[in-house]
Write a protein that holds these residues in place. Structure first.
Motif, PDB file in Angstrom:
ATOM      1  N   GLU A 264      85.088  87.173 -13.916  1.00  0.00           N
ATOM      2  CA  GLU A 264      86.298  86.611 -13.310  1.00  0.00           C
ATOM      3  C   GLU A 264      86.278  85.090 -13.463  1.00  0.00           C
ATOM      4  O   GLU A 264      85.796  84.352 -12.611  1.00  0.00           O
ATOM      5  CB  GLU A 264      86.383  86.984 -11.828  1.00  0.00           C
TER       6      GLU A 264
ATOM      7  N   LYS B 105      80.453  81.387  -0.400  1.00  0.00           N
ATOM      8  CA  LYS B 105      80.917  82.653   0.169  1.00  0.00           C
ATOM      9  C   LYS B 105      82.341  82.522   0.714  1.00  0.00           C
ATOM     10  O   LYS B 105      83.131  83.479   0.643  1.00  0.00           O
ATOM     11  CB  LYS B 105      79.966  83.101   1.275  1.00  0.00           C
ATOM     12  N   ALA B 106      82.676  81.352   1.230  1.00  0.00           N
ATOM     13  CA  ALA B 106      84.003  81.134   1.823  1.00  0.00           C
ATOM     14  C   ALA B 106      85.043  80.675   0.807  1.00  0.00           C
ATOM     15  O   ALA B 106      86.229  80.626   1.128  1.00  0.00           O
ATOM     16  CB  ALA B 106      83.895  80.106   2.952  1.00  0.00           C
ATOM     17  N   TRP B 107      84.612  80.334  -0.403  1.00  0.00           N
ATOM     18  CA  TRP B 107      85.554  79.838  -1.399  1.00  0.00           C
ATOM     19  C   TRP B 107      86.463  80.942  -1.914  1.00  0.00           C
ATOM     20  O   TRP B 107      86.036  82.096  -2.063  1.00  0.00           O
ATOM     21  CB  TRP B 107      84.808  79.231  -2.590  1.00  0.00           C
ATOM     22  N   SER B 108      87.682  80.556  -2.239  1.00  0.00           N
ATOM     23  CA  SER B 108      88.598  81.476  -2.904  1.00  0.00           C
ATOM     24  C   SER B 108      88.234  81.556  -4.386  1.00  0.00           C
ATOM     25  O   SER B 108      87.429  80.771  -4.888  1.00  0.00           O
ATOM     26  CB  SER B 108      90.040  80.968  -2.756  1.00  0.00           C
ATOM     27  N   ALA B 109      88.852  82.496  -5.105  1.00  0.00           N
ATOM     28  CA  ALA B 109      88.602  82.624  -6.540  1.00  0.00           C
ATOM     29  C   ALA B 109      88.994  81.338  -7.266  1.00  0.00           C
ATOM     30  O   ALA B 109      88.311  80.905  -8.210  1.00  0.00           O
ATOM     31  CB  ALA B 109      89.376  83.810  -7.117  1.00  0.00           C
ATOM     32  N   GLU B 110      90.062  80.684  -6.814  1.00  0.00           N
ATOM     33  CA  GLU B 110      90.502  79.442  -7.444  1.00  0.00           C
ATOM     34  C   GLU B 110      89.478  78.327  -7.221  1.00  0.00           C
ATOM     35  O   GLU B 110      89.203  77.535  -8.130  1.00  0.00           O
ATOM     36  CB  GLU B 110      91.863  79.024  -6.873  1.00  0.00           C
ATOM     37  N   GLU B 111      88.895  78.275  -6.038  1.00  0.00           N
ATOM     38  CA  GLU B 111      87.887  77.255  -5.741  1.00  0.00           C
ATOM     39  C   GLU B 111      86.591  77.501  -6.519  1.00  0.00           C
ATOM     40  O   GLU B 111      85.833  76.579  -6.786  1.00  0.00           O
ATOM     41  CB  GLU B 111      87.587  77.224  -4.238  1.00  0.00           C
ATOM     42  N   ARG B 112      86.365  78.767  -6.870  1.00  0.00           N
ATOM     43  CA  ARG B 112      85.144  79.093  -7.607  1.00  0.00           C
ATOM     44  C   ARG B 112      85.281  78.797  -9.104  1.00  0.00           C
ATOM     45  O   ARG B 112      84.484  78.054  -9.674  1.00  0.00           O
ATOM     46  CB  ARG B 112      84.788  80.581  -7.418  1.00  0.00           C
TER      47      ARG B 112
ATOM     48  N   GLY C 162      87.890  74.198  -9.919  1.00  0.00           N
ATOM     49  CA  GLY C 162      86.786  74.889  -9.257  1.00  0.00           C
ATOM     50  C   GLY C 162      85.419  74.322  -9.630  1.00  0.00           C
ATOM     51  O   GLY C 162      85.301  73.351 -10.374  1.00  0.00           O
TER      52      GLY C 162
END
Length: 418
Positions: free
Chosen positions: A116, A71-78, A83
């Motif tokens: 995404e 939930k706290a991850w950015s799109a890049e971290e996901r 990621g």
């Protein structure tokens, strides 16, 4: 977890579930979460659920451990280049699938956009990669030859000292040989012609034997090339609302026609009309059964080179199939490997490379593909009793892998499989 209560687990699976629950506790307590999460993401790369394809309470335990982090991850971290997209996929699957019965409130559900994907490892052209390796091998061979030439040059002086003596001996030996051959030729001129005729006759007989075509293989479902497939990625077809486009590893060798490399594996592109019938998240990273020798066909501009097997209810007699589902993908055993051969018991034959459309092998035997009351996929021989090559056979033949496991579906008994 009412839906999970319907699943039964082997002792080995029960043990694995407990190991995953312990791993979830480790994730919660670990100070070095990065390495633990990287290992988890790698483990999930080839699994739909933590057990492979079968849902369990272990999925919920992992979900509860990683959901606050995701939930706290950015799109890049996901889904970026560094990621952890496989963890994100599992979280999305568990929070949305009714199988787990979590009923996550909208306010607590993690917003995940399945489309995404910030980074997709570029596919490697299998033929280009083969050519590159060939050039590297040639360069290495040339370097080795150069080294050998250097050593040989250093020894050339010693060799030259013996050349003249050897040449004299060879010259004398050749002279004696020529004399012997001439004498033999003069002594038996008449024997040569019959021998030549006999040799020519033997060659002609061999040619006639090789020209005879092999007998045709008996018509049976064993001619259909069924294999375990591993879906590495599935997306919506950009030009067709009802289609998914999947990247599937089915054990092809590098350089096989109509394949490309993806994430280090040789894969086929497969279009399937499952959009709206099977959730996209359930298509990701899972094992399926794939028909691999149908003739490739373009579907809205994308070449589809195989077909995924799925089960759906049989339409009532006289009622046209509306193709509205429900639909369930055929599951191989959890430990089955991508590319493993799959066949109906009693019909383990050598599949044709590509099914001949004129023989209508698929159209002949597919109507007999069904599921039993035990949810096992099978071939009902009696449905195809008019096929001459099946005379004397009857009953139900289970769909099994080469290693002996039976292929199943989750809930649809008495279904059609296609």
């Amino acid at each position: 977890m009412a839906a999970l209560d319907t699943y039964k687990y082997t002792p080995a699976e029960e043990k694995e579930v407990q190991q995953w629950i312990q791993k979830a506790d480790t994730i919660k307590a670990s100070d070095d979460k990065q390495s633990v999460l990287d290992a988890l993401n790698a483990d999930l790369a080839t699994r739909t659920t933590v057990l492979g394809t079968k849902p369990s309470k272990a999925d919920i335990a992992i979900y509860e451990a990683v959901a606050p982090l995701v939930k706290a991850w950015s799109a890049e971290e996901r889904t970026g280049q560094q990621g952890r997209p496989n963890i994100v996929r599992l979280v999305d699957f568990v929070q949305n699938s009714p199988l787990f019965g979590l009923n996550v409130a909208d306010t607590d559900r993690i917003a995940i956009d399945a489309d995404e994907i910030l980074y997709v490892k570029p596919p490697v052209d299998a033929k280009a990669e083969k050519e590159r390796l060939k050039k590297e091998k040639a360069a290495a061979a040339a370097a080795a030859q150069a080294a050998v030439s250097t050593v040989q040059g250093a020894a050339a002086t010693v060799v030259d000292r013996t050349k003249e003596a050897v040449a004299a001996v060879v010259e004398k030996a050749v002279e004696v040989k020529d004399q012997v051959v001439q004498a033999a030729t003069d002594a038996a001129p008449a024997a040569a012609a019959p021998k030549k005729e006999k040799k020519e006759k033997k060659v002609n007989e061999n040619r006639r034997a090789k020209a005879a075509p092999p007998p045709p293989a008996p018509l049976s479902p064993g001619l259909i090339d069924l294999r375990v497939g591993h879906i590495l990625k599935a997306i919506k077809h950009p030009e067709a609302d009802s289609l998914y486009v999947s990247t599937i590893a089915v054990g092809d060798a590098p350089g096989t026609e109509d394949t490309a490399e993806y994430e280090g594996q040789v894969c086929r592109t497969v279009c399937s009309g499952l959009n709206g019938l099977v959730p996209l998240e359930e298509m990701q990273g899972r094992k399926v059964i794939v028909v691999c020798n149908l003739k490739p066909v373009k579907m809205r501009g994308i070449k589809s080179c195989a077909m995924v097997l799925a089960a759906s209810p049989k339409p009532q007699e006289g009622v046209e199939d509306d193709h509205k589902g429900p639909v369930e993908l055929v599951n191989p055993p959890a430990d089955a490997k991508a590319g493993e051969k799959v066949y109906f018991e009693g019909f383990n034959a050598e599949p044709e490379k590509v099914l001949n459309p004129k023989k209508k092998v698929w159209e002949t035997f597919q109507p007999g593909f069904t599921t039993t009351g035990a949810l096992e996929v099978a071939f009902d021989v009696d449905v195809c009793k008019d096929v001459k090559d099946l005379e004397g056979k009857s009953g139900i033949a289970k769909l099994v892998t080469a290693s002996g496991g039976v292929c199943t579906v989750p809930t649809l008994a008495g279904a059609q499989v296609r």
